[in-house]
Design a protein around this motif. Structure first.
Motif, short mmCIF file in Angstrom:
data_model
loop_
_atom_site.label_atom_id
_atom_site.label_comp_id
_atom_site.label_asym_id
_atom_site.label_seq_id
_atom_site.Cartn_x
_atom_site.Cartn_y
_atom_site.Cartn_z
N THR A 1 18.72 -13.79 10.53
CA THR A 1 18.84 -15.22 10.27
C THR A 1 17.65 -16.01 10.77
OG1 THR A 1 21.24 -14.97 10.44
CG2 THR A 1 20.36 -17.21 10.53
N ASP A 2 17.19 -15.73 11.98
CA ASP A 2 16.06 -16.49 12.52
C ASP A 2 14.82 -16.31 11.68
OD1 ASP A 2 17.71 -17.36 14.54
OD2 ASP A 2 16.93 -15.97 16.05
N ASP A 3 14.60 -15.09 11.21
CA ASP A 3 13.43 -14.84 10.38
C ASP A 3 13.55 -15.52 9.02
OD1 ASP A 3 12.30 -13.39 12.39
OD2 ASP A 3 12.41 -11.44 11.39
N VAL A 4 14.76 -15.59 8.48
CA VAL A 4 14.96 -16.31 7.23
C VAL A 4 14.45 -17.74 7.38
CG1 VAL A 4 16.64 -17.22 5.59
CG2 VAL A 4 16.92 -14.91 6.49
N GLU A 5 14.87 -18.40 8.47
CA GLU A 5 14.46 -19.78 8.69
C GLU A 5 12.96 -19.89 8.90
OE1 GLU A 5 15.46 -23.49 11.76
OE2 GLU A 5 16.66 -21.66 11.77
#
Length: 770
Positions: free
Chosen positions: A446-450
């Motif tokens: 999730t963090d990398d998606v953002e």
């Protein structure tokens, strides 16, 4: 060795044979040996080329035929009658580009005539050198004498040679010869194999692949393998001009003409090559159980349509290529962006292996791919700057992270490369990050998606809303707002948007890898103005909405600012033009994509001697033709194929993975191609209004039926019918469907950052054609 040219110097063509009907006076030194001196014309009408076969006749009367297996080529030479009827074959320690380096060797066996040895060569478009080994045998006539030649003389008493390059920038002539005692009517056969490991392995390859020197059997095997490779795609050709069928399959053939056929067991003896080439078992650089593919030549060319085509037609081969890319990262520290002959090739734009991996990942390729390691590799591209970013990774990462773009004349002390192409690198890095976000989303990071969704919007930071564009005669193109280079302090560079376009015949500017190059790579600011593959909705709004976007896209094509060909003029290789043919889909005008496709085919592509507009670049042009005529063009790195009517009544594609057959049928098919506009569609019998389709169409074997007419219709024009885009389309919701969708709130944050950095004020209506 196979040979080709995909930019840079001519590639490979190692260890050439040259045939002589006889030597003057019966003396071996009556033959002319140096490469430049011995050349003679061929008879143009004699050329014959089919899959697995090439034939030609020289003005000397010598006829040469060639066929091939995996590592081995078989030649058949037929000679005219002469006074001594003692033909001679020369084997030259050279390559197409005359790049041979020092210490080439050859050894000639006096009894059998076998020649073996090696040479060190330069790669075509990269750094370093490579050593290739060979083994040649002959059959068909008894040996009169053999030996070596060097410079302009030969000797039968010497059987070994070691030769250096010379000091004059051109390799000294050298190699071996074999002269025969008779001139058989059915010709003399020459078998030559190559290896990157040793001459012994080359000999072993030859003996295993073509043990009996059987030309017809080898040719038949090659032809059969090609038929199998082409078999997944079949067309109905009723009423269709045969040239269209030839054009279509020729495009598929050229897409695969340099690529090694692949099987699940990796080791493979099929005589088919697709680019890249399967060198499994021929990699001296590291030991691995993974496949090794070479000649990723270059991914900047092939990621756009060639490798996506293989996802459909030969997913097993592409799976092995992706495993090879990841294994190269594991052993050399970086994903290659370009690679040939064991050497690192030059990076042209972004880190486009990121796009290749993402495309395979989101389309469901598995079969041994370590996707966790693959994700680690693409993240390294985004986060770590290599010391020599001309051959791997990305340069300018400090500025990329702090400013949101790669500056013109960047201050970059961590890594080194040609300090140009700031616009095209920024746009490509942005799309590379978009692709990483797609992988991160499916992997649950999730963090990398953002993070990578945010940086994928950095393309906006190079939009200069005040940039104008004038022709050389002072005429205003009527458009304002283009991407432009920026310095570190935020001020704008001054590249003319038409420099390095097809119609730029006055500036003398370079847009390639020269250190005097401009801020775009092998294309113009006009062309790169459309290179935002992940967020077409935002780009459309930047250009004033769908009407402004279409007007600008029409102008690009109608004024010949872009060119669908390759190396056409002023150093242009305009592969970004591929997608612009179909980008009308994103503006809700899929009919215009069909119209534009038919403008280029067959006007620029046809089965004639002049039927290619330029260098095919390892199948890039062939795949453009194949996918355009198939009616499903990819936006690589996304699970998206843009729908236009196929050029045939129907086309069927059997998935090599699932065995299911997907079919597209045209109702009201018109062989004059006046009725090329979709009026309505069904998918598996149900009404279908989206102007795009995803990869499950192929793997699940669906049926798409298109009803055609002579006028543009409302099909595929509504916002809900448009392809996925990171931002929302104006007046509607963005479409997720396998991609990351940037929310409106997210979009406002990004636009606010853009305004703050660029001082643009309101950008929504910037760039409207006036």
């Amino acid at each position: 060795m196979s040979s080709g040219c995909a930019g840079g110097s001519p590639s490979l063509g190692n260890f050439a044979f040259f045939p002589y009907a006889s030597c003057a006076g019966g003396d071996v030194n009556g033959c002319v040996f140096p490469k430049k001196a011995r050349k003679i014309p061929y008879k143009p009408d004699s050329v014959k080329a089919t899959p697995g076969y090439f034939g030609i006749q020289l003005q000397s009367g010598v006829a040469a035929e060639m066929t091939t297996a995996h590592h081995t080529s078989l030649f058949r030479f037929q000679f005219p009658s002469t006074s001594d009827n003692s033909p001679l074959l020369l084997l030259d320690l050279t390559d197409l580009s005359d790049s041979r380096q020092d210490n080439a060797t050859i050894e000639v066996d006096e009894t059998t005539g076998r020649m073996s040895g090696s040479s060190r060569f330069n790669p075509s478009f990269g750094t370093g050198t490579y050593v290739a080994y060979f083994c040649a045998d002959f059959k068909g006539a008894s040996i009169r004498d053999n030996g070596i030649f060097v410079n302009s003389r030969a000797g039968a008493t010497v059987k070994d040679l070691k030769i250096n390059r010379s000091i004059n920038g051109y390799p000294l002539p050298g190699g071996g010869f074999i002269r025969f005692s008779e001139n058989p009517a059915d010709g003399i056969l020459a078998r030559i194999a190559v290896s990157y490991i040793s001459s012994e392995q080359a000999c072993s390859n030859a003996e295993a692949e073509i043990p009996d020197f059987d030309f017809e059997a080898t040719h038949t095997a090659a032809e059969s393998a090609w038929r199998e490779k082409l078999s997944p795609i079949t067309v109905s050709s009723e009423g269709v001009d045969s040239s269209f069928v030839t054009n279509f399959y020729s495009g598929i053939y050229r897409t695969m003409v340099s690529l090694q056929s692949s099987r699940d067991d990796v080791v493979d003896t099929d005589p088919i090559q697709v680019n890249p080439q399967n060198y499994t078992g021929e990699n001296p650089l590291w030991q691995s159980d993974e496949p090794y593919f070479d000649s990723f030549y270059c991914l900047w060319d092939s990621f756009r349509s060639q490798l996506p085509f293989l996802t459909i037609n030969d997913p097993n081969a592409l799976t092995q290529m992706i495993r090879s890319l990841i294994d190269t990262y594991k052993n050399e520290g970086w994903l290659p962006d370009c690679r040939m002959s064991l050497c690192k090739g030059y990076t042209q734009g972004g880190s486009n292996a990121d796009v290749v991996l993402t495309d395979g990942f989101i389309k469901g390729l598995t079969n041994g791919i370590d996707w966790d390691l693959g994700y680690q590799a693409v993240v390294k591209d985004a986060e770590v700057e290599p010391f020599f970013w001309s051959v791997e990774g990305r340069g300018g990462l400090d500025s990329w992270k702090s400013l949101g773009y790669v500056p013109t004349e960047d201050f970059d002390y961590k890594g080194f490369g040609t300090m140009t192409r700031s616009v095209s690198r920024t746009l490509e890095y942005a799309y590379n990050d978009f692709c990483i976000a797609q992988m991160a989303s499916k992997l649950g990071k999730t963090d990398d998606v953002e993070k990578y969704t945010e940086s994928s919007g950095n393309w906006e930071n190079l939009f200069d809303r005040n940039q104008t564009s004038f022709f050389n005669n002072g005429t205003d193109t009527g458009f304002v707002g283009f991407f432009q280079g920026r310095y570190q302090n935020g001020t704008w560079h001054d590249q003319d948007p038409l420099w390095c376009s097809t119609i730029d015949n006055y500036s003398g500017k370079s847009c390639s890898l020269q250190n005097t190059g401009q801020e775009t790579f092998e294309s113009s600011l006009w062309e790169y103005g459309f290179y935002v593959p992940g967020d077409q909705a935002a780009l459309i709004q930047l250009y004033g909405g769908p009407d402004g976007f279409v007007k600008r896209l029409d102008y690009l094509h109608d004024q010949n600012i872009t060119y669908i060909g390759n190396e056409a003029s002023i150093s242009t290789l305009i592969f970004p033009s591929f997608l612009t043919v179909f980008q009308y889909h994103y503006a809700g005008r899929p009919a215009l994509s069909a119209k534009r496709s038919h403008f280029y085919i067959p006007r620029y592509f046809s089965p004639q001697n002049d039927g290619l507009p330029g260098n095919d670049d390892s199948g890039a042009m062939g795949s453009f033709v194949a996918m355009s005529m198939m009616g499903l063009f990819p936006n690589p790195g996304q699970n998206v194929y843009l729908i236009t009517p196929p050029y045939f009544p129907s086309i069927s594609i059997k998935s090599p993975l699932t065995g299911n057959t997907a079919t597209i049928r045209n109702v009201n098919f018109d062989p004059t191609y006046e009725a090329i506009y979709i009026q309505s569609a069904t998918l598996d019998g149900e009404p279908y209004t989206k102007n795009w389709i995803d990869h499950s169409f192929f793997t699940e074997g669906k049926e798409l039926v298109l009803t055609l007419g002579k006028n543009e219709s409302s099909w595929g024009t509504k916002i809900e019918d448009l392809p996925p885009s990171l931002s929302e389309y104006a007046g509607g919701n963005g479409t997720a469907n396998g991609t990351v969708t940037k929310t409106l709130g997210r979009r406002e944050v990004t636009m606010g950052m853009l305004k703050e950095r660029a001082g643009l004020g309101s950008v929504v209506m910037a760039g409207v054609g006036v």
